[in-house]
Design an enzyme around this catalytic site. Structure first.
Site, PDB file in Angstrom:
ATOM      1  N   SER A 321       0.806  -1.214   0.000  1.00 28.64           N
ATOM      2  CA  SER A 321       0.000   0.000   0.000  1.00 28.64           C
ATOM      3  C   SER A 321       0.845   1.272   0.000  1.00 28.64           C
ATOM      4  CB  SER A 321      -0.933  -0.061   1.213  1.00 28.64           C
ATOM      5  OG  SER A 321      -1.855   0.963   1.220  1.00 28.64           O
ATOM      6  N   GLU A 332      10.605   5.651  -9.800  1.00 26.64           N
ATOM      7  CA  GLU A 332      10.305   6.181 -11.134  1.00 26.64           C
ATOM      8  C   GLU A 332      10.544   7.678 -11.263  1.00 26.64           C
ATOM      9  OE1 GLU A 332       6.896   2.810 -12.216  1.00 26.64           O
ATOM     10  OE2 GLU A 332       6.354   4.932 -12.255  1.00 26.64           O
ATOM     11  N   LYS A 346      -0.681  -3.928  -3.466  1.00 28.14           N
ATOM     12  CA  LYS A 346      -1.989  -3.346  -3.135  1.00 28.14           C
ATOM     13  C   LYS A 346      -2.091  -1.979  -3.798  1.00 28.14           C
ATOM     14  CE  LYS A 346      -5.073  -2.027   0.631  1.00 28.14           C
ATOM     15  NZ  LYS A 346      -5.173  -0.582   0.384  1.00 28.14           N
TER      16      LYS A 346
END
Length: 493
Positions: A321, A332, A346
């Protein structure tokens, strides 16, 4: 992640003045009112005497506003009228709401009654008493997502993906996570016994003494070469401020590089994950994307302070999560190397809606995607550098209520053999047989640790053996060692 929201709606009626008035003398006005009362009473008497069908039609018309519930109302009325015992109205209504949520087949949407909602709120904002493990219902079973750092659950050896089959002998198959929590939680100092299945191993009993579980979520230490190691155990209300304090402390100790660690971190608040990601991603770059019914909204890094030293991030299968939001943002949008194991996976956002009686409904309201638009749900994030745990780190805990003796053969004996071998004792062939060489190794372990030398693995011996194994795992942490090496390399470039 559970982004807490309270819905406190009020009905507001706007009263507008009329544009025209009807002028009437007082006597005529009173006479008109009297005539209206008489007419209304007459119509009401006629309807009540001969108009049963009309009365039913009126009720049906009211229900037609939400016709999809007509069958539910009928079923409830039938229960009230015909069930052979008195119906518990609250239990039936709670069951109906639970049924609606369960029909979604979404393990992250949940209805919580007053007690469950109160405990959920404790998790986010304060300390609580229990064993300290994040759990989740999946396919009808309660699974451990991850134990909280330094909690009784961690010390007892619970691990991600352990299935909890029973609590104090009570079968909990089919329970929701909230229902299971009510059984597992309890007062400090009390015991709870969980029946655990790990992988395909036989079921084992783990007895845990409940304790205070503080919501202290950030832990910092300085490693060699001035590389700081900061663990984030969950994303709670105060985590961002705790992290700022930890970073400041490490900077005062001369921090030159940083290893962030979100292993076994089950997640938490969306807002906390965004604030923390913002410390490591340059202003204007994407932190994540939120998708609601096909519409995407991009959250970008905002102005503010930034961590300037080289950073690496460690994740594992217990990182879920909000931990994955941080991992996605740093990987990224900040080119931070990820080390460890594939994360949990998740990729949804839950909103908590408080109901008037103190209960609440936690509903999945959105998907979240990484800065580049990748949805990691049920897939997880693969680290740049995959580093496995040592095999001894995956051993099941020993049942401290059972004494292992010479000439016994079992999976528990084999687990004890592997533990003793890992901490430096010669047990011979690891085959699950409590033979003479194993008995000698146990006696040496007991003697070295000033225990009563019996050669049997009793509760005290089991506890100490597991403690030493846990210390070895921490001292010889291959993922941390790799992350530290990478951070040092980045520093030297």
């Amino acid at each position: 992640m559970d982004d807490q929201k309270q819905n406190n709606e009020e009905d507001i009626t706007e009263v507008k003045p009329a544009s025209k008035y009807i002028k009437m003398k007082p006597f005529v006005f009173l006479l008109s009112i009297f005539a209206l009362i008489v007419a209304t009473a007459t119509i009401t008497m006629i309807v009540l005497t001969w108009g049963d069908e009309k009365v039913v039609n009126i009720n049906t018309a009211n229900q037609a506003e939400r016709s999809e519930f007509s069958k539910l109302y009928l079923a409830y009325d039938k229960l009230e009228e015909e069930y052979y015992k008195e119906v518990d109205e609250e239990a039936v209504i709670n069951g109906a709401i639970n049924g609606m949520i369960d029909a979604l087949e979404d393990p992250y949407s949940d209805y919580m009654n007053r007690d469950e909602a109160s405990q959920f709120n404790e998790n986010i904002s304060s300390s609580f008493q229990g064993i300290g493990a994040e759990i989740q219902e999946r396919d009808g079973y309660i699974n451990i997502v991850s134990p909280i750092k330094n909690s009784p659950a961690e010390k007892a050896g619970l691990m991600p993906n352990d299935k909890v089959l029973a609590v104090d002998g009570k079968d909990i198959k089919g329970y929701s996570a909230s229902e299971a929590v009510l059984l597992i939680r309890g007062s400090k100092g009390t015991e709870v016994t969980l029946s655990i299945q790990r992988g395909t191993n036989a079921q084992m009993e783990v007895t845990i003494v409940r304790d205070d579980i503080p919501i202290e979520t950030v832990y910092a230490e300085m490693l060699d070469d001035q590389v700081a190691h900061i663990i984030i155990s969950s994303f709670s209300t105060n985590t961002y401020d705790e992290l700022l304090t930890a970073i400041d402390s490490m900077e005062k100790e001369g921090m030159k590089a940083l290893v962030l660690d979100v292993r076994q971190n089950p997640g938490g608040l969306l807002s906390s994950a965004i604030d923390i990601s913002n410390l490591f991603v340059d202003e204007g770059k994407n932190l994540l994307q939120i998708e609601i019914q096909g519409d995407k909204e991009v959250t970008v890094a905002t102005p503010g302070s930034r961590v300037k030293v080289p950073v690496t991030l460690i994740i594992d299968e217990g990182s879920a999560s909000a931990s994955e939001i941080l991992a996605g943002a740093l990987s990224e949008s900040a080119n931070v190397p990820l080390v460890g194991l594939n994360s949990f996976g998740k990729g949804t956002v839950q909103t908590v809606n408080d109901l008037p009686d103190g209960s609440n409904i936690k509903i999945t309201t959105a998907k979240w995607l990484t800065p580049d638009g990748n949805w990691i749900h049920d897939v997880g994030i693969l680290p740049d550098h995959v580093v496995e745990y040592p095999s001894y780190a995956m051993l099941p805990p020993l049942d401290t209520a059972i004494t292992l003796k010479k000439n016994q053969s079992s999976e528990a004996v084999q687990t004890a053999e592997e533990m003793l071998k890992a901490v430096g004792y010669d047990v011979g062939v690891v085959d699950g047989n409590f033979d003479e060489q194993m008995n000698t190794a146990v006696k040496k372990f007991q003697s070295d640790n000033k225990l009563a030398v019996s050669g049997d693995i009793d509760g005290e011996t089991s506890f100490l053996l597991m403690d030493q194994l846990r210390a070895k795992i921490l001292e010889e942490d291959p993922q941390l060692i790799k992350a530290q090496e990478i951070a040092t390399d980045l520093l030297n470039k």
